[in-house]
Design an enzyme around this catalytic site. Structure first.
Site, PDB file in Angstrom:
ATOM      1  N   LYS A  42       0.837  -1.200   0.000  1.00 28.46           N
ATOM      2  CA  LYS A  42       0.000   0.000   0.000  1.00 28.46           C
ATOM      3  C   LYS A  42       0.876   1.255   0.000  1.00 28.46           C
ATOM      4  CE  LYS A  42      -3.791  -0.142   2.283  1.00 28.46           C
ATOM      5  NZ  LYS A  42      -4.665  -0.324   3.398  1.00 28.46           N
ATOM      6  N   ARG A  81       6.772 -46.788 -17.505  1.00 32.57           N
ATOM      7  CA  ARG A  81       6.853 -47.733 -16.375  1.00 32.57           C
ATOM      8  C   ARG A  81       6.403 -49.092 -16.896  1.00 32.57           C
ATOM      9  NH1 ARG A  81       4.646 -42.947 -13.295  1.00 32.57           N
ATOM     10  NH2 ARG A  81       5.933 -42.670 -11.433  1.00 32.57           N
ATOM     11  N   ARG A  94      -2.929   3.004   8.861  1.00 30.17           N
ATOM     12  CA  ARG A  94      -3.293   1.758   8.172  1.00 30.17           C
ATOM     13  C   ARG A  94      -2.090   0.842   8.028  1.00 30.17           C
ATOM     14  NH1 ARG A  94      -8.029   2.549   4.792  1.00 30.17           N
ATOM     15  NH2 ARG A  94      -8.577   4.751   4.781  1.00 30.17           N
ATOM     16  N   GLY A 151      14.369 -39.583  -9.894  1.00 29.74           N
ATOM     17  CA  GLY A 151      13.085 -40.127  -9.433  1.00 29.74           C
ATOM     18  C   GLY A 151      12.760 -39.451  -8.112  1.00 29.74           C
ATOM     19  N   THR A 152      12.182 -38.276  -8.223  1.00 29.99           N
ATOM     20  CA  THR A 152      12.025 -37.456  -7.017  1.00 29.99           C
ATOM     21  C   THR A 152      10.927 -37.973  -6.087  1.00 29.99           C
ATOM     22  OG1 THR A 152      10.806 -35.970  -8.450  1.00 29.99           O
ATOM     23  CG2 THR A 152      13.051 -35.315  -7.839  1.00 29.99           C
ATOM     24  N   ASN A 153      10.101 -38.916  -6.568  1.00 28.45           N
ATOM     25  CA  ASN A 153       9.115 -39.512  -5.635  1.00 28.45           C
ATOM     26  C   ASN A 153       9.858 -40.360  -4.607  1.00 28.45           C
ATOM     27  OD1 ASN A 153       7.193 -38.475  -7.371  1.00 28.45           O
ATOM     28  ND2 ASN A 153       6.909 -40.398  -8.476  1.00 28.45           N
ATOM     29  N   ASP A 154      10.658 -41.297  -5.112  1.00 29.67           N
ATOM     30  CA  ASP A 154      11.399 -42.148  -4.182  1.00 29.67           C
ATOM     31  C   ASP A 154      12.482 -41.362  -3.453  1.00 29.67           C
ATOM     32  OD1 ASP A 154      10.468 -44.860  -3.953  1.00 29.67           O
ATOM     33  OD2 ASP A 154      10.780 -44.997  -6.108  1.00 29.67           O
ATOM     34  N   CYS A 212      11.745 -37.419 -13.631  1.00 30.45           N
ATOM     35  CA  CYS A 212      10.483 -38.056 -14.013  1.00 30.45           C
ATOM     36  C   CYS A 212       9.564 -38.303 -12.815  1.00 30.45           C
ATOM     37  CB  CYS A 212      10.732 -39.341 -14.787  1.00 30.45           C
ATOM     38  SG  CYS A 212      11.638 -40.573 -13.833  1.00 30.45           S
ATOM     39  N   GLY A 252      -8.121  -8.148   5.369  1.00 39.61           N
ATOM     40  CA  GLY A 252      -8.872  -8.283   6.616  1.00 39.61           C
ATOM     41  C   GLY A 252      -8.054  -8.783   7.797  1.00 39.61           C
ATOM     42  N   ARG A 290      11.789 -47.776 -18.655  1.00 37.11           N
ATOM     43  CA  ARG A 290      12.366 -48.209 -17.379  1.00 37.11           C
ATOM     44  C   ARG A 290      12.096 -49.690 -17.178  1.00 37.11           C
ATOM     45  NH1 ARG A 290      10.112 -45.827 -11.874  1.00 37.11           N
ATOM     46  NH2 ARG A 290       8.441 -47.298 -12.298  1.00 37.11           N
ATOM     47  N   TYR A 299      15.637 -31.864 -19.293  1.00 35.87           N
ATOM     48  CA  TYR A 299      14.185 -31.994 -19.516  1.00 35.87           C
ATOM     49  C   TYR A 299      13.464 -32.338 -18.223  1.00 35.87           C
ATOM     50  CZ  TYR A 299      14.797 -37.078 -19.352  1.00 35.87           C
ATOM     51  OH  TYR A 299      15.069 -38.350 -18.945  1.00 35.87           O
ATOM     52  N   SER A 326      17.945 -39.881 -14.672  1.00 35.68           N
ATOM     53  CA  SER A 326      16.621 -39.283 -14.530  1.00 35.68           C
ATOM     54  C   SER A 326      16.307 -39.292 -13.042  1.00 35.68           C
ATOM     55  CB  SER A 326      15.595 -40.091 -15.322  1.00 35.68           C
ATOM     56  OG  SER A 326      14.320 -39.534 -15.121  1.00 35.68           O
ATOM     57  N   ARG A 344      -3.494  -0.979  -6.540  1.00 37.61           N
ATOM     58  CA  ARG A 344      -2.541  -2.092  -6.625  1.00 37.61           C
ATOM     59  C   ARG A 344      -2.879  -2.893  -7.876  1.00 37.61           C
ATOM     60  NH1 ARG A 344      -5.503  -5.256  -1.710  1.00 37.61           N
ATOM     61  NH2 ARG A 344      -7.409  -5.413  -2.862  1.00 37.61           N
ATOM     62  N   MET A 346      -5.101  -7.424   9.059  1.00 38.11           N
ATOM     63  CA  MET A 346      -4.328  -6.469   9.847  1.00 38.11           C
ATOM     64  C   MET A 346      -5.195  -5.273  10.214  1.00 38.11           C
ATOM     65  SD  MET A 346      -1.207  -7.831   9.586  1.00 38.11           S
ATOM     66  CE  MET A 346      -0.124  -6.453   9.752  1.00 38.11           C
ATOM     67  N   HIS A 367      -1.605 -44.723  -4.804  1.00 33.48           N
ATOM     68  CA  HIS A 367      -1.737 -45.293  -6.150  1.00 33.48           C
ATOM     69  C   HIS A 367      -2.840 -44.591  -6.934  1.00 33.48           C
ATOM     70  CE1 HIS A 367      -3.285 -48.268  -9.077  1.00 33.48           C
ATOM     71  NE2 HIS A 367      -1.990 -48.490  -9.274  1.00 33.48           N
ATOM     72  N   GLU A 418      17.320 -42.041  -7.491  1.00 40.40           N
ATOM     73  CA  GLU A 418      16.148 -41.938  -6.620  1.00 40.40           C
ATOM     74  C   GLU A 418      16.431 -42.447  -5.210  1.00 40.40           C
ATOM     75  OE1 GLU A 418      12.860 -44.186  -8.270  1.00 40.40           O
ATOM     76  OE2 GLU A 418      14.172 -45.727  -9.055  1.00 40.40           O
TER      77      GLU A 418
HETATM   78  C1  PEP Z   1      10.159 -41.766  -8.742  1.00 38.69           C
HETATM   79  O1  PEP Z   1      10.459 -42.477  -7.785  1.00 38.69           O
HETATM   80  O2  PEP Z   1      10.209 -40.530  -8.727  1.00 38.69           O
HETATM   81  C2  PEP Z   1       9.674 -42.394  -9.983  1.00 38.69           C
HETATM   82  C3  PEP Z   1       9.417 -41.669 -11.048  1.00 38.69           C
HETATM   83  O3  PEP Z   1       9.433 -43.712  -9.937  1.00 38.69           O
HETATM   84  P1  PEP Z   1       8.108 -44.367  -9.333  1.00 38.69           P
HETATM   85  O4  PEP Z   1       7.170 -43.254  -8.988  1.00 38.69           O
HETATM   86  O5  PEP Z   1       7.593 -45.267 -10.372  1.00 38.69           O
HETATM   87  O6  PEP Z   1       8.652 -45.075  -8.135  1.00 38.69           O
HETATM   88 MG    MG Z   2      10.752 -44.578  -8.125  1.00 41.69          MG
END
Ligand code: PEP
Ligand code: MG
Length: 915
Positions: free
Chosen positions: A35, A593, A104, A801-804, A867, A113, A648, A887, A799, A348, A115, A468, A780
């Protein structure tokens, strides 16, 4: 004084804590708050802003850290107040001709709302007469005074606001008044006395009559309001850092409640819903801003101001044009007209709908106000995702026959309606006969895949955002609500019970909203997305009937594709998904997969492989799988001709391919009691027991399978190589990449690599082709990331595997935590968003960064991608751009979002490079 307070106070002396509106500008939001920065900007543009000054967020931070204002603040405020008084020709709270000010809050990010604000500071028993004289309106002066005591009492002195409201109601009752406008001067004088008595009783002190004391206390109250519970909660939810502090704006008062030639209003420089230019806003005659919010009287459309006060209206239109041209964006505005004189109280860059964001960005490019790179910063992936999902017609959720029965986790956005079914078999059967179905399960597993494909949407009562059901549904772009725990799902009896006893039987219509997690019984109307029609190629941006939104999306996507460095691939394991991914702009497949290819009737073949006692049996089972796998890959390479396809090798633990241990035990026990033949089930049961693991996610899966089951990976590699050879000899261009999952050490990879190379050489020789297959690995596991330099010796690509990786770095089970304690973690602000959704830059991200560096140090041409689910998450895409991946790979439906965010990331970094 503790040391840090002392040093803070010492440093504080040298800093400037107060800025006149003439001294700031719009780029000083960190220091002056949104502000204050914009008031300064408008002042410098020569717009009619009531004069004033801003106390900085730095002053607030010193106060919050040390419990006391910086020592220099008082004098600095005095100097600015003097200057303000001189400019206005009035003195704060002076009995004759008093200056009144508003105090203010104004943080860097808007916190609506949350502050505090106090108006009419400077009024007292004495100066109220001066205001009456100044305004020529005694009633107005007393009304202003009672508003001050009410607002000050509540926000500064902490008196329960209801006490003032009750006294006001009493006064109205005594007068038979409908609204406070009906109260007369004498009533308001009495009310002032009553309010002062309330203050005295509740706080043990009189309402302060000294104007400077009023102002200082109000400033302190605004500082304190930064740390109220509601403000903290809001910040956590909105991911606003807690240490920014708020600025305080002290602004000379102007009054919109001085008669019919006064009023107050809000306006947008263009329609925040469509982006169209025009006159959008509301106006309330003879009122102050708070009356608009309180809804005491109805506002009129802003266009009506033209007939009420043409001069102010014309000036306002002119100012709106100035603001748009200056800010190069849609602005929202608050203004007041005091006796025919227009004052700008706030502006603003305005909030807008997702659709309007795209339209406005392209409209501004056409007007020559912004360039394409800037247009990319005006939209984001979350807005694009919002535009891609069909949604429920808001008005339809309250209709007859529709009842909300629960709420789960909004796992995969969209709106789906269909008949409730409780098993995949029925889902497939009913959908084949043309019914739309919602598959309802406690949780899903790979066996449900066919049912999930057949269903319009998926509802589960267990599991979180990476369960899942959630992952697969997102992959398919299918609506999913998961973890709706209040719904009791009884798959045996084919029914679901909601709290309050509502029972949903098989065949009843249910509607699920994957964007909000809401579950309804009954049919809610759905609106389809024109943006998906466009990406699918069913609507052309250039067509006459293409709406403006589609054209805007088309243009913004073209800008993003032009500048982005990251390529975008798809996670896809069948030709249909691959084809859709390609339509959506995928530049290859980043993750196929292969376990998804072993479902349905092929499961039995896997069972045979697992049960094989002898090499002959095993080879036979593998031999049966080979042509089927090969055919899968031929299709996949065909749909991604000329583009890379990362296949994979098998990843999940084998028990996932075997029947459930309990079901099987029951089957065996029943057969035994009936003296029926059951050798096969018995063998299966033994195998299930043998493969049973307490922690299957940390057990026999990924590369470990390939190392202990002879021939399994070799069969898959052969299928890939033969498929590639077939396509290559058919004069097409397959570009297969073979990926090994869950590697923790280079030795694992070396063994698999050696075996794979042998198979590839055999196929190349047999077919007379050079297959140009590459071999790489997933990163991973933390150990893989930590030894990435070694692993790169045996891998041509990584690659992530950011989930694991997230699961193993945090020690969070990806299948369980989101439905169990994550809600508490989010509420406590431990993280603002699940690390399974947005990459945890500091932890998981730093491992990714160091693995990238180590990998490239070993092998400069190492190809790098991601991935995991994060590959399609807007914020994470920026991180992957920053660390220099080649990528990102994500589910087909998230490809446009990833393309857009990759473009935004590139445009942003180009901008900062050239700055
Ligand atoms: C992961 O682990 O990021 C991955 C892509 O493999 P998955 O999800 O199949 O374990
Ligand atoms: Mg995995």
């Amino acid at each position: 004084m503790p040391v840090n307070q002392e040093t803070q106070a010492g440093q504080a002396e040298t800093r400037k804590f107060v800025y006149d509106f003439t001294e700031g500008n719009k780029d000083l939001k960190d220091l002056l708050g949104g502000k204050g920065a914009n008031l300064a900007e408008m002042t410098n543009l020569g717009l009619p802003v009531p004069p004033g000054f801003t106390i900085t967020t730095e002053a607030c931070k010193v106060y919050l850290d040390s419990g006391t204002e910086p020592p220099a603040l008082r004098d600095e405020v005095s100097r600015h107040l003097d200057a303000l008084e001189n400019r206005m020709g009035k003195k704060l709270g002076r009995p004759d001709n008093p200056l009144l000010v508003s105090v203010r809050s104004g943080a860097k990010f808007s916190m609506p709302g949350m502050m505090d604000t106090v108006l009419n500071i400077g009024l007292s028993d004495e100066s109220v007469a001066g205001l009456a004289e100044q305004a020529g309106d005694e009633r107005f002066a007393w009304d202003s005074y009672r508003r001050l005591i009410q607002m000050f009492g509540k926000t500064v002195l902490g008196v329960d606001g209801d006490l003032f409201e009750e006294a006001l109601e009493e006064a109205k009752k005594g007068r038979n008044a409908v609204t406070d406008v009906d109260l007369e001067t004498a009533d308001l004088r009495q009310l002032v006395e009553d309010f002062k008595a309330i203050v005295l009783k509740e706080t043990g002190r009189s309402f302060p009559q000294e104007p400077r004391e009023q102002m200082d206390l109000a400033v302190r109250a605004v500082f304190d309001s930064w740390n109220t519970d509601r403000a903290k909660l809001y910040r956590r939810q909105e991911r606003i850092p807690g240490d920014l502090g708020t600025a305080v704006n002290v602004c000379s008062m102007v009054f919109g409640n001085l008669g019919p030639d006064s009023g107050t209003g809000v306006a947008f420089t263009r329609d925040p819903a469509s982006g169209h230019q025009g006159v959008y806003g509301d106006y309330l005659q003879n009122a102050q801003g708070e009356d608009v919010v309180a809804g005491i009287r109805n506002t009129v459309p802003l266009a009506d101001l033209e007939s009420l006060d043409k001069k102010s209206y014309d000036e306002l239109m002119q100012i709106m044009e100035t603001l748009e041209t200056h800010y190069k964006d849609l602005c929202d505005i608050e203004f007041t007209i005091e006796r025919g004189k227009l004052w700008m109280l706030q502006t603003r860059v305005g909030k807008r709908t997702a659709g309007a964001a795209f339209r406005i960005a392209t409209q501004l490019v056409d007007q020559g106000l912004i360039d394409e790179a800037e247009a990319l910063q005006r939209v984001n992936g979350a807005q694009l995702a919002q535009l891609m999902f069909p949604r429920f017609d808001e008005n339809a959720t309250g209709r007859e026959g529709v009842q909300r029965i629960g709420r789960g986790i909004a796992a995969s956005p969209g709106a789906a309606v269909g008949k409730a079914v409780f098993d995949s078999y029925t889902a497939v059967k009913w959908s084949r006969s043309g019914e739309k179905v919602i598959l309802i399960r406690r949780e899903t597993n790979p066996d449900d895949l066919n049912g999930m494909i057949a269903a319009e949407g998926i509802l589960t009562s267990r599991g979180g955002k990476t369960s899942h059901a959630a992952v697969v549904a997102r992959g398919m772009g299918k609506t999913c609500v998961c973890g709706a725990e209040e719904l009791e799902v009884d798959t045996k009896r084919r029914r679901m019970t909601a709290p309050g006893g509502v029972v949903v039987e098989e065949g009843d219509i249910v509607s699920i909203d994957g964007s909000s997690g809401k579950v309804y019984v009954g049919e809610v109307a759905v609106v389809p997305s024109p943006v998906v029609e466009y990406f699918e190629g069913r609507m052309h941006a250039g067509a006459d009937d293409a709406d403006e939104l589609v054209q805007a999306v088309h243009r913004i996507m073209a800008y993003a594709d032009r500048v982005r460095r990251l390529r975008v691939r798809a996670n896809a394991d069948n030709a249909e998904d691959a084809a859709r991914a390609r339509r959506f702009g995928a530049q290859g497949i980043g993750l196929c997969r292969t376990e998804h290819m072993f479902l349905g009737e092929r499961r039995e073949m896997v069972e045979r492989l697992i049960l094989a006692d002898h090499d002959d049996e095993r080879e036979e089972a593998l031999g049966a799988l080979l042509p089927l796998q090969k055919a899968d890959f031929v299709e996949l390479f065909e749909s991604m001709d000329g583009l890379p396809v990362t296949v994979r090798l098998l990843d999940p633990p084998l028990h996932e391919f075997l029947p459930d241990i309990t079901d099987l035990s029951v089957r065996v026990a029943l057969a035994e009691s009936r003296h029926e033949k059951h050798e096969n089930d018995l063998r299966l049961l033994q195998a299930v027991h043998k493969l049973h693991e307490q922690n299957p996610m940390l057990g026999l899966r990924g590369v470990r399978l390939g190392l202990v089951i002879p021939g399994l990976f070799a069969m898959q590699v052969r299928a890939i190589a033969e498929a590639a050879a077939e396509r290559r000899n058919g004069k097409t261009d397959p570009r297969a990449e073979i990926m090994i999952p869950l590697v923790g050490t280079v030795q694992e990879l070396e063994i698999v690599r050696e075996e794979a190379e042998k198979v590839i050489a055999e196929v190349e020789q047999a077919t007379g082709t050079d297959l140009k297959l590459t071999l790489g690995t997933m990163i991973e596991l933390p150990r893989a990331a930590l030894t990435a330099g070694q692993i790169a010796e045996a891998a041509e690509f990584f690659s992530f595997g950011t989930n694991d990786l997230t699961q193993t770095v945090w020690g969070f089970s990806r299948d369980d935590v989101e439905a169990s304690f994550f809600t508490a973690y989010l509420e406590k602000g431990i993280f603002g968003v699940s690390p399974f959704e947005t990459i945890d830059r500091d932890g998981v991200g730093s491992l990714v960064r160091s693995a990238v560096e180590a990998g490239r140090a070993t092998r400069p041409d190492l190809k790098l991608g991601v991935c995991g689910e994060h590959g399609g998450d807007p914020e994470s895409v920026h991180f992957f751009h920053e660390v220099g991946l080649d990528y990102v790979s994500c589910s087909p439906f998230r490809i446009p979002v990833a393309r857009l965010e990759a473009g935004r990331a590139a445009a942003e970094s180009q901008g900062s490079d050239s700055r």
